[in-house]
Design a protein around this motif. Structure first.
Motif, mmCIF file in Angstrom:
data_model
loop_
_atom_site.group_PDB
_atom_site.id
_atom_site.type_symbol
_atom_site.label_atom_id
_atom_site.label_comp_id
_atom_site.label_asym_id
_atom_site.label_seq_id
_atom_site.Cartn_x
_atom_site.Cartn_y
_atom_site.Cartn_z
ATOM 1 N N THR A 1 47.988 46.296 52.142
ATOM 2 C CA THR A 1 47.596 45.123 52.914
ATOM 3 C C THR A 1 46.150 44.742 52.651
ATOM 4 N N GLU A 2 45.331 45.716 52.291
ATOM 5 C CA GLU A 2 43.926 45.444 52.025
ATOM 6 C C GLU A 2 43.734 44.795 50.648
ATOM 7 N N GLN A 3 44.772 44.841 49.815
ATOM 8 C CA GLN A 3 44.645 44.340 48.460
ATOM 9 C C GLN A 3 45.188 42.925 48.302
ATOM 10 N N VAL A 4 45.720 42.351 49.351
ATOM 11 C CA VAL A 4 46.255 40.992 49.261
ATOM 12 C C VAL A 4 45.121 40.020 48.969
ATOM 13 N N SER A 5 45.304 39.163 47.977
ATOM 14 C CA SER A 5 44.254 38.256 47.529
ATOM 15 C C SER A 5 43.957 37.164 48.548
ATOM 16 N N ASP A 6 42.687 36.773 48.618
ATOM 17 C CA ASP A 6 42.271 35.637 49.448
ATOM 18 C C ASP A 6 42.555 34.322 48.740
ATOM 19 N N ASP A 7 42.832 34.405 47.441
ATOM 20 C CA ASP A 7 43.080 33.215 46.634
ATOM 21 C C ASP A 7 44.506 32.731 46.865
ATOM 22 N N PRO A 8 44.697 31.544 47.405
ATOM 23 C CA PRO A 8 46.068 31.073 47.662
ATOM 24 C C PRO A 8 46.807 30.798 46.357
ATOM 25 N N HIS B 1 40.648 33.789 39.530
ATOM 26 C CA HIS B 1 41.222 32.506 39.929
ATOM 27 C C HIS B 1 42.751 32.519 39.912
ATOM 28 N N LEU B 2 43.328 33.472 39.216
ATOM 29 C CA LEU B 2 44.786 33.550 39.110
ATOM 30 C C LEU B 2 45.358 34.754 39.864
ATOM 31 N N GLU B 3 44.525 35.445 40.618
ATOM 32 C CA GLU B 3 45.002 36.637 41.311
ATOM 33 C C GLU B 3 46.116 36.300 42.307
ATOM 34 N N GLY B 4 45.908 35.262 43.101
ATOM 35 C CA GLY B 4 46.932 34.882 44.076
ATOM 36 C C GLY B 4 48.234 34.496 43.407
ATOM 37 N N ASP B 5 48.169 33.801 42.274
ATOM 38 C CA ASP B 5 49.368 33.423 41.534
ATOM 39 C C ASP B 5 50.124 34.659 41.051
ATOM 40 N N ALA B 6 49.376 35.608 40.515
ATOM 41 C CA ALA B 6 49.997 36.834 40.004
ATOM 42 C C ALA B 6 50.673 37.609 41.131
ATOM 43 N N GLN B 7 50.019 37.681 42.284
ATOM 44 C CA GLN B 7 50.622 38.395 43.406
ATOM 45 C C GLN B 7 51.886 37.697 43.897
ATOM 46 N N ALA B 8 51.902 36.364 43.828
ATOM 47 C CA ALA B 8 53.094 35.626 44.239
ATOM 48 C C ALA B 8 54.280 35.969 43.346
ATOM 49 N N VAL B 9 54.041 36.111 42.060
ATOM 50 C CA VAL B 9 55.097 36.498 41.124
ATOM 51 C C VAL B 9 55.614 37.888 41.469
ATOM 52 N N ALA B 10 54.678 38.811 41.712
ATOM 53 C CA ALA B 10 55.077 40.182 42.044
ATOM 54 C C ALA B 10 55.912 40.226 43.317
ATOM 55 N N LYS B 11 55.460 39.511 44.357
ATOM 56 C CA LYS B 11 56.198 39.518 45.624
ATOM 57 C C LYS B 11 57.608 38.960 45.464
ATOM 58 N N ALA B 12 57.749 37.935 44.640
ATOM 59 C CA ALA B 12 59.062 37.317 44.454
ATOM 60 C C ALA B 12 60.070 38.287 43.868
ATOM 61 N N VAL C 1 49.698 44.903 40.139
ATOM 62 C CA VAL C 1 49.139 43.599 39.775
ATOM 63 C C VAL C 1 47.672 43.826 39.430
ATOM 64 N N ARG C 2 47.308 43.544 38.190
ATOM 65 C CA ARG C 2 45.968 43.907 37.722
ATOM 66 C C ARG C 2 45.353 42.832 36.840
ATOM 67 N N VAL C 3 44.018 42.731 36.899
ATOM 68 C CA VAL C 3 43.290 41.841 36.022
ATOM 69 C C VAL C 3 43.213 42.476 34.640
ATOM 70 N N SER C 4 43.280 41.655 33.589
ATOM 71 C CA SER C 4 43.253 42.190 32.225
ATOM 72 C C SER C 4 42.694 41.162 31.256
ATOM 73 N N ALA C 5 41.825 41.615 30.367
ATOM 74 C CA ALA C 5 41.257 40.745 29.338
ATOM 75 C C ALA C 5 42.230 40.533 28.194
ATOM 76 N N ASP C 6 43.379 41.216 28.239
ATOM 77 C CA ASP C 6 44.361 41.130 27.153
ATOM 78 C C ASP C 6 45.358 39.988 27.343
ATOM 79 N N VAL C 7 45.287 39.283 28.457
ATOM 80 C CA VAL C 7 46.217 38.179 28.703
ATOM 81 C C VAL C 7 45.444 36.895 28.946
ATOM 82 N N THR C 8 46.089 35.749 28.710
ATOM 83 C CA THR C 8 45.438 34.446 28.904
ATOM 84 C C THR C 8 45.982 33.700 30.109
#
Length: 524
Positions: A380-387, A449-460, A468-475
């Motif tokens: 619960t502490e890791q949920v992004s503030d980014d909608p 800027h895409l953290e909330g989007d990524a979490q939405a995919v994971a939740k679905a 769900v992690r940030v990575s310089a290997d993806v665009t």
């Protein structure tokens, strides 16, 4: 570190448990305090790393380095890939701790065994994989009972070039005699799919020296115990019920005891070892002063002579640097476990890994998941503030990485997951190029800027937010489907266990009231 050489009534492998007789820096510019501090903390480093080492005191740095024996890290033909770094660029550390039952020195022979044991190939009677998480927030230890039957890979001796062919099944402790500790490392890598970064091996005298250094380690038994049989087997350990501070040879007896704990099996012995290790870590962290200079000098000589490490840890300074990483882990986040096993159908005196539970435990270590269950509590502490943007506007790339060392990549797996995403409203999801095999499914994104989007995919799809992690290997938002999700439209809950299975006999570092059950018939 425990060292045992247990005689087996069935005559299979092993040796007698005992009869109860039982440089890198050339700085000389006037900074003695700094080096004194490094040497002192190096003593603690050895102890914490080995859970049985010694104090260094004021010894000359080069002299200490000269005492340490070095050996090749890996004598096998291959190794698993290095773990991918986390968002901060950190990677986990995996250190294999090995206890050798060698009787090739007078000191070791005095502590157990017979003259007939001198010169025989040593056995890796204690094997523990110490996994330090990438973020250094937690540490996991996985013990392998010495009686466990496992595959041993082809190994080539570093000294003589002798080739030891692969074995389909052999007792776990036999790997050490097939060229040295590098073969034990290769065996663990084959068994677990985890890359081992370093190993540390210690013998009998190193254990005794450490216990003496810190003035004893508190251990507990629920009843009076005497590890002794009518045939003369047993470690000779004799303790009254309650807590005792064991040191010297008595500490070694505790660590070697099989007959007398729980049901008299090797599994019970690993549980006693974990109790000792936890207590020793607490003792060391509570008091880093390991005695006067003369005592520290003696103990450092003993410990460094008893220590064998890979070349990457071949100096006191390197051990010190490693210890600074270990010291970041709070005591309460150290989790001791034993690889779950079951009785081997072909020999009741032998064990084999318990398929489901052992696989679950090792998968958690491979994927850097804490074994104490605290990762789930922090979700619960890791949920992004980014909608998140509306699902229909999100571009998601799905990659197939479902292959393993033993299983082929699932055909068109990315297409199947794309269909599942589109059914959830992610109509811009597309299959991308296949990826290298991955043990764990991940959702990655390039910046916050895409953290909330990524979490939405994971939740679905039911994918835990810890994956769900940030990575310089993806665009863009990228879903890599790993070997833990080879079928189905939603991520299987069983693929992301919150904590180690009960059969792993978890013991946390902050448990101070652990007490060993005594085997019936071994009380007095």
């Amino acid at each position: 570190m425990t060292l045992d050489a247990q005689a087996r009534p069935d005559g299979h492998g092993g040796h007698d448990e005992g009869h109860g007789d039982g440089r890198e820096d050339d700085d000389t510019s006037g900074r003695p305090r700094r080096w004194r501090r490094i040497l002192r903390w190096s003593a603690l480093a050895l102890a914490v790393l080995l859970f049985g080492g010694a104090g260094a005191g004021y010894l000359y740095y080069e002299h200490l380095n000269g005492n340490i024996t070095k050996a090749r890290l890996n004598l096998g033909d291959s190794a698993p890939p290095q773990a991918a770094p986390n968002a901060a660029g950190q990677t986990p550390l995996n250190i294999l701790l090995i206890g050798s039952d060698s009787r090739n020195s007078a000191a070791d022979l005095k502590l157990g065994g017979s003259k007939a044991d001198v010169g025989r190939p040593p056995l890796a009677d204690v094997q523990m994989l110490l996994h330090v998480s990438a973020d250094r927030s937690n540490m996991s230890v996985v013990s392998l009972p010495r009686d466990t039957m496992i595959p041993v890979p082809r190994c080539t001796g570093a000294d003589d070039g002798k080739v030891y062919g692969a074995l389909t099944l052999a007792m776990a402790n036999e790997s050490l005699g097939r060229g040295g500790p590098g073969c034990t490392v290769a065996t663990w890598q084959k068994l677990t799919g985890i890359r081992v970064d370093h190993f540390m091996m210690v013998d009998f005298s190193g254990v005794v020296a450490m216990a003496d250094a810190i003035g004893g380690v508190p251990v507990c038994v629920k009843e009076n115990v005497w590890s002794h049989t009518a045939e003369g087997h047993g470690s000779g350990l004799k303790l009254k019920a309650g807590t005792t501070y064991v040191k010297g040879e008595q500490a070694l007896q505790w660590l070697r005891t099989r007959y007398g704990f729980e049901d008299g099996t090797d599994v019970g012995r690993t549980h006693a070892q974990h109790m000792y290790m936890n207590a020793m870590v607490r003792q060391l962290r509570a008091n880093a002063t390991l005695g006067n200079p003369a005592e520290m000098r003696r103990l450092a000589e003993t410990a460094t002579k008893a220590l064998t490490v890979d070349e990457g840890l071949g100096t006191v300074k390197k051990l010190y640097d490693l210890s600074t990483e270990l010291q970041k882990v709070p005591t309460e986040r150290i989790t001791m476990t034993t690889l779950p096993t079951v009785q081997w159908s072909q020999d009741r005196n032998r064990l084999v890994p318990a398929a489901e539970d052992a696989d679950q435990l090792l998968a958690m270590v491979r994927t850097d998941t804490p074994l104490d269950g605290r990762a789930a509590a922090q979700l619960t502490e890791q949920v992004s503030d980014d909608p998140a943007a509306p699902a229909g506007t999100l571009a998601v790339r799905v990659r197939n990485a479902t292959g393993t060392a033993t299983e082929a990549t699932v055909p068109r797996r990315a297409d199947a997951v794309v269909r599942a995403l589109r059914a959830k409203g992610f109509t811009k999801a597309e299959a991308g190029a296949a990826a290298a095999p991955a043990a764990r499914t991940l959702v990655q994104y390039p910046d916050h800027h895409l953290e909330g989007d990524a979490q939405a995919v994971a939740k679905a799809l039911g994918i835990p937010l810890t994956q769900v992690r940030v990575s310089a290997d993806v665009t863009g938002v990228t879903l890599t489907v790993g070997a833990d999700w080879r079928t189905g439209a939603t991520y299987p809950k069983s693929a992301a266990p919150a904590k180690a299975p009960e059969s792993a006999a978890v013991l946390n570092g902050d448990k101070t009231d652990a007490c060993m059950p005594v085997q019936p018939g071994f009380t007095w």
